[in-house]
Design a protein around this motif. Structure first.
Motif, PDB file in Angstrom:
ATOM      1  N   HIS A  24       0.862  -1.191   0.000  1.00 44.18           N
ATOM      2  CA  HIS A  24       0.000   0.000   0.000  1.00 44.18           C
ATOM      3  C   HIS A  24       0.889   1.229   0.000  1.00 44.18           C
ATOM      4  O   HIS A  24       1.632   1.459   0.974  1.00 44.18           O
ATOM      5  CB  HIS A  24      -0.897   0.015   1.252  1.00 44.18           C
ATOM      6  CG  HIS A  24      -2.121  -0.815   1.127  1.00 44.18           C
ATOM      7  ND1 HIS A  24      -2.116  -2.183   1.108  1.00 44.18           N
ATOM      8  CD2 HIS A  24      -3.428  -0.439   1.011  1.00 44.18           C
ATOM      9  CE1 HIS A  24      -3.371  -2.624   1.001  1.00 44.18           C
ATOM     10  NE2 HIS A  24      -4.178  -1.604   0.931  1.00 44.18           N
ATOM     11  N   GLU A  35      -3.630   5.034   5.100  1.00 47.98           N
ATOM     12  CA  GLU A  35      -4.168   5.336   3.764  1.00 47.98           C
ATOM     13  C   GLU A  35      -5.570   5.930   3.817  1.00 47.98           C
ATOM     14  O   GLU A  35      -6.063   6.442   2.805  1.00 47.98           O
ATOM     15  CB  GLU A  35      -4.136   4.071   2.909  1.00 47.98           C
ATOM     16  CG  GLU A  35      -5.203   3.012   3.188  1.00 47.98           C
ATOM     17  CD  GLU A  35      -5.070   2.313   4.537  1.00 47.98           C
ATOM     18  OE1 GLU A  35      -4.036   2.462   5.225  1.00 47.98           O
ATOM     19  OE2 GLU A  35      -6.044   1.636   4.899  1.00 47.98           O
ATOM     20  N   TRP A  36      -6.237   5.886   4.943  1.00 43.21           N
ATOM     21  CA  TRP A  36      -7.577   6.493   5.075  1.00 43.21           C
ATOM     22  C   TRP A  36      -7.506   7.899   5.653  1.00 43.21           C
ATOM     23  O   TRP A  36      -8.538   8.492   5.984  1.00 43.21           O
ATOM     24  CB  TRP A  36      -8.425   5.597   5.982  1.00 43.21           C
ATOM     25  CG  TRP A  36      -9.230   4.595   5.211  1.00 43.21           C
ATOM     26  CD1 TRP A  36      -8.734   3.520   4.523  1.00 43.21           C
ATOM     27  CD2 TRP A  36     -10.649   4.566   5.016  1.00 43.21           C
ATOM     28  NE1 TRP A  36      -9.757   2.821   3.923  1.00 43.21           N
ATOM     29  CE2 TRP A  36     -10.942   3.440   4.211  1.00 43.21           C
ATOM     30  CE3 TRP A  36     -11.698   5.374   5.448  1.00 43.21           C
ATOM     31  CZ2 TRP A  36     -12.244   3.118   3.824  1.00 43.21           C
ATOM     32  CZ3 TRP A  36     -12.990   5.037   5.065  1.00 43.21           C
ATOM     33  CH2 TRP A  36     -13.264   3.928   4.266  1.00 43.21           C
ATOM     34  N   HIS A  83      -5.570   3.873  -4.909  1.00 44.38           N
ATOM     35  CA  HIS A  83      -6.325   3.612  -3.684  1.00 44.38           C
ATOM     36  C   HIS A  83      -7.512   4.571  -3.646  1.00 44.38           C
ATOM     37  O   HIS A  83      -7.775   5.291  -4.616  1.00 44.38           O
ATOM     38  CB  HIS A  83      -5.431   3.722  -2.439  1.00 44.38           C
ATOM     39  CG  HIS A  83      -5.944   2.924  -1.288  1.00 44.38           C
ATOM     40  ND1 HIS A  83      -6.729   3.474  -0.317  1.00 44.38           N
ATOM     41  CD2 HIS A  83      -5.842   1.609  -0.990  1.00 44.38           C
ATOM     42  CE1 HIS A  83      -7.075   2.541   0.563  1.00 44.38           C
ATOM     43  NE2 HIS A  83      -6.554   1.397   0.176  1.00 44.38           N
ATOM     44  N   HIS A  84      -8.238   4.599  -2.532  1.00 41.98           N
ATOM     45  CA  HIS A  84      -9.491   5.361  -2.489  1.00 41.98           C
ATOM     46  C   HIS A  84      -9.299   6.856  -2.753  1.00 41.98           C
ATOM     47  O   HIS A  84     -10.229   7.539  -3.188  1.00 41.98           O
ATOM     48  CB  HIS A  84     -10.176   5.195  -1.125  1.00 41.98           C
ATOM     49  CG  HIS A  84     -10.351   3.778  -0.684  1.00 41.98           C
ATOM     50  ND1 HIS A  84     -10.439   2.704  -1.541  1.00 41.98           N
ATOM     51  CD2 HIS A  84     -10.429   3.265   0.581  1.00 41.98           C
ATOM     52  CE1 HIS A  84     -10.582   1.594  -0.829  1.00 41.98           C
ATOM     53  NE2 HIS A  84     -10.584   1.887   0.441  1.00 41.98           N
ATOM     54  N   TYR A 126      -3.802  -3.828  -7.263  1.00 44.90           N
ATOM     55  CA  TYR A 126      -4.967  -3.455  -6.459  1.00 44.90           C
ATOM     56  C   TYR A 126      -5.562  -2.209  -7.122  1.00 44.90           C
ATOM     57  O   TYR A 126      -4.816  -1.286  -7.484  1.00 44.90           O
ATOM     58  CB  TYR A 126      -4.500  -3.144  -5.043  1.00 44.90           C
ATOM     59  CG  TYR A 126      -5.486  -2.422  -4.148  1.00 44.90           C
ATOM     60  CD1 TYR A 126      -5.845  -1.089  -4.384  1.00 44.90           C
ATOM     61  CD2 TYR A 126      -6.046  -3.043  -3.051  1.00 44.90           C
ATOM     62  CE1 TYR A 126      -6.735  -0.425  -3.569  1.00 44.90           C
ATOM     63  CE2 TYR A 126      -6.939  -2.389  -2.211  1.00 44.90           C
ATOM     64  CZ  TYR A 126      -7.279  -1.075  -2.494  1.00 44.90           C
ATOM     65  OH  TYR A 126      -8.157  -0.420  -1.664  1.00 44.90           O
ATOM     66  N   ASP A 186     -11.225  -3.337  -4.826  1.00 45.67           N
ATOM     67  CA  ASP A 186     -11.510  -3.073  -3.414  1.00 45.67           C
ATOM     68  C   ASP A 186     -12.415  -1.863  -3.293  1.00 45.67           C
ATOM     69  O   ASP A 186     -12.023  -0.806  -3.824  1.00 45.67           O
ATOM     70  CB  ASP A 186     -10.178  -2.833  -2.685  1.00 45.67           C
ATOM     71  CG  ASP A 186     -10.297  -2.951  -1.187  1.00 45.67           C
ATOM     72  OD1 ASP A 186      -9.499  -2.329  -0.487  1.00 45.67           O
ATOM     73  OD2 ASP A 186     -11.216  -3.659  -0.710  1.00 45.67           O
ATOM     74  N   GLU A 245     -10.056 -10.330   5.792  1.00 49.13           N
ATOM     75  CA  GLU A 245      -9.119  -9.246   6.082  1.00 49.13           C
ATOM     76  C   GLU A 245      -8.803  -9.189   7.566  1.00 49.13           C
ATOM     77  O   GLU A 245      -9.716  -9.167   8.392  1.00 49.13           O
ATOM     78  CB  GLU A 245      -9.743  -7.939   5.641  1.00 49.13           C
ATOM     79  CG  GLU A 245      -8.855  -6.731   5.808  1.00 49.13           C
ATOM     80  CD  GLU A 245      -9.391  -5.542   5.066  1.00 49.13           C
ATOM     81  OE1 GLU A 245      -9.873  -5.709   3.924  1.00 49.13           O
ATOM     82  OE2 GLU A 245      -9.353  -4.449   5.649  1.00 49.13           O
TER      83      GLU A 245
HETATM   84  O1  FHN Z   1     -10.394   0.469   2.693  1.00 50.51           O
HETATM   85  C1  FHN Z   1      -9.439  -0.499   2.281  1.00 50.51           C
HETATM   86  C2  FHN Z   1      -8.197  -0.430   3.117  1.00 50.51           C
HETATM   87  O2  FHN Z   1      -7.627   0.844   3.005  1.00 50.51           O
HETATM   88  C3  FHN Z   1      -7.208  -1.491   2.642  1.00 50.51           C
HETATM   89  O3  FHN Z   1      -6.851  -1.248   1.279  1.00 50.51           O
HETATM   90  C4  FHN Z   1      -7.860  -2.861   2.797  1.00 50.51           C
HETATM   91  C5  FHN Z   1      -6.920  -3.952   2.324  1.00 50.51           C
HETATM   92  O4  FHN Z   1      -7.660  -5.123   2.104  1.00 50.51           O
HETATM   93  N1  FHN Z   1      -9.085  -2.875   1.973  1.00 50.51           N
HETATM   94  C6  FHN Z   1     -10.075  -1.901   2.349  1.00 50.51           C
HETATM   95  C7  FHN Z   1     -10.716  -2.194   3.680  1.00 50.51           C
HETATM   96  O5  FHN Z   1     -11.326  -3.459   3.596  1.00 50.51           O
END
Ligand code: FHN
Length: 432
Positions: A24, A35-36, A83-84, A126, A186, A245
């Motif tokens: 990540h 990351e959030w 990522h998000h 990812y 994801d 997870e």
């Molecule tokens: O929100 C994402 C989180 O940041 C991370 O990437 C995980 C990894 O599996 N996936 C999400 C939360 O389930």
């Protein structure tokens, strides 16, 4: 109609290799609070942009990352392409919000893919279905950093236009970067699941561009749900494996008819996926080794995460853990690769993995007298070896052992210590 034959074929390497690296990485490594961070601290776009302007990973060395993964015994790796927060580590034609437009000036995905392939690892990407940067992604509702901004509205947002963008980027990743072994979407949540993502169209496109690719289950599920891949009637966008997870499924994962469902537990080394400078709560290598064995003994994989920092370096604590895991794997990887759950109950002193006629008994607890290997009858056994050095292990036929015909008591060490205090692996080969 789900093609079970094709499914079994494409899953072979995944269920053989068992152990991968999750990476990540992005501009969130600058605030260095996970990351959030944009969401947890409700950082508006304008206050997050400076991280985009600043991002300059001067020490990014994907070859070093790949060597660390390989030396740890990892066989594949999955990097966050987006990522998000919507920041793209790859040179997408569809956005300016990408690594090639930062001081990095590099396609970080391409360099990751080249370096890990060069070390013989399979590669995955990812890709976040959520996108907090894209103007057409819903800002109201449950999961957007700006949801609570005064006057926030989704007026004028065109979700179909976002889906065109999202599908377009996935097409870029499946077209411009060679063979991709895993696409790790994801995640689905609330009503944002399945056809809301136009999942059938997306899956068909991915599989047409990358016929051997395997997908996770998060076009339908999240880290908690299993989705239809765990049923006897998977949807076209079920994906190929479930993705528990931060948990090792206590009993593995089976369908309603008892079919063993491929799964991959994704696990952080500390408490964060993305780099978190102050999070020093790292798991020990011993614990991770035990949990990797636990995964395989229950028919699953482990995807172990690293979160590189803003300069592009995997944290020293993570590198030390990977090196220790690698030391154990050097002697014992035959008990991981190609192995699965044994047709025996979980023993009280460790775990058992199996590869055909070979059983790998992971002794994690010492004993008084001979080490009991539960479930084995001496008359069925062809040979017993210490996996680490191939040495013969004698089993006791002392008077006290005769009361337990279904237990093999082996003599492993002349001292009170096991050869490997973390996990001493005994290879038991049965007669044909
Ligand atoms: O929100 C994402 C989180 O940041 C991370 O990437 C995980 C990894 O599996 N996936 C999400 C939360 O389930």
């Amino acid at each position: 109609m789900f093609d079970w034959k094709a499914y079994e074929k494409r899953m072979k390497w995944f269920q053989h290799d068992r152990f991968g690296m999750f990476i990540h990485w992005g501009i969130y490594s600058i605030p260095a609070r996970g990351e959030w961070v944009r969401n947890t601290e409700q950082i508006p776009e304008k206050d997050y942009m400076p991280f985009f302007e600043e991002f300059d990973p001067v020490d990014f060395d994907p070859k070093a990352w790949a060597k660390a993964a390989k030396n740890a015994g990892m066989k594949y790796a999955v990097l966050t392409a987006k990522h998000h927060d919507g920041f793209c580590l790859f040179d997408s034609e569809l956005t300016d919000y990408k690594a090639t437009n930062t001081k990095a000036g590099r396609d970080l995905v391409r360099e990751f893919l080249d370096a890990f392939r060069a070390e013989g690892l399979r590669v995955g990407l990812y890709y976040s279905l959520l996108d907090w940067h894209h103007p057409d992604y819903p800002h109201c509702g449950t999961i957007h950093p700006e949801k609570n901004l005064p006057g926030m509205t989704d007026e004028g947002r065109d979700f179909n236009r976002y889906l065109e963008y999202m599908h377009g980027q996935v097409r870029e990743l499946c077209t411009n970067y060679g063979k991709i072994d895993i696409m790790w979407f994801d995640f689905s949540y609330d009503d944002m699941t399945g056809e809301k993502w136009k999942a059938t169209e997306l899956t068909r496109m991915v599989r047409s561009l990358q016929p051997d690719i395997i997908l996770d289950n998060r076009l339908e599920a999240s880290g908690s749900g299993f989705g239809s891949i765990a049923t006897e009637h998977p949807s076209e966008y079920s994906g190929d494996f479930t993705s528990p997870e931060q948990i090792i499924p206590p009993y593995g994962i089976r369908s309603e008819t008892g079919r063993s469902v491929p799964w991959e537990a994704c696990i952080t080394m500390n408490k964060n996926w993305g780099y978190a400078a102050k999070d020093k709560d790292f798991k020990s290598a011993d614990l991770i080794i035990h949990k990797l064995v636990d995964c395989v003994s229950k028919g699953g994989n482990m995807l172990l995460n690293v979160g590189p920092d803003a300069r592009g370096r995997i944290p020293q604590e993570s590198l030390a853990i990977l090196a220790q895991i690698g030391e154990w794997m050097k002697d014992n990887s035959a008990s991981i690769y190609g192995c699965a759950a044994a047709e025996l109950p979980k023993p009280e002193n460790g775990r058992i993995t199996q590869n055909g006629k070979k059983y790998y008994y992971h002794v994690m607890e010492n004993s008084i007298g001979g080490i009991p290997l539960y479930g084995f009858h001496a008359e069925d056994v062809k040979k017993v070896r210490l996996l680490a050095d191939g040495s013969e292990l004698k089993y006791e036929d002392a008077w006290w052992a005769q009361n337990y015909p279904d237990i093999l008591f082996v003599h492993i060490s002349d001292t009170a210590e096991l050869p490997n205090a973390i996990d001493t692996v005994v290879e038991i080969e049965l007669k044909a």
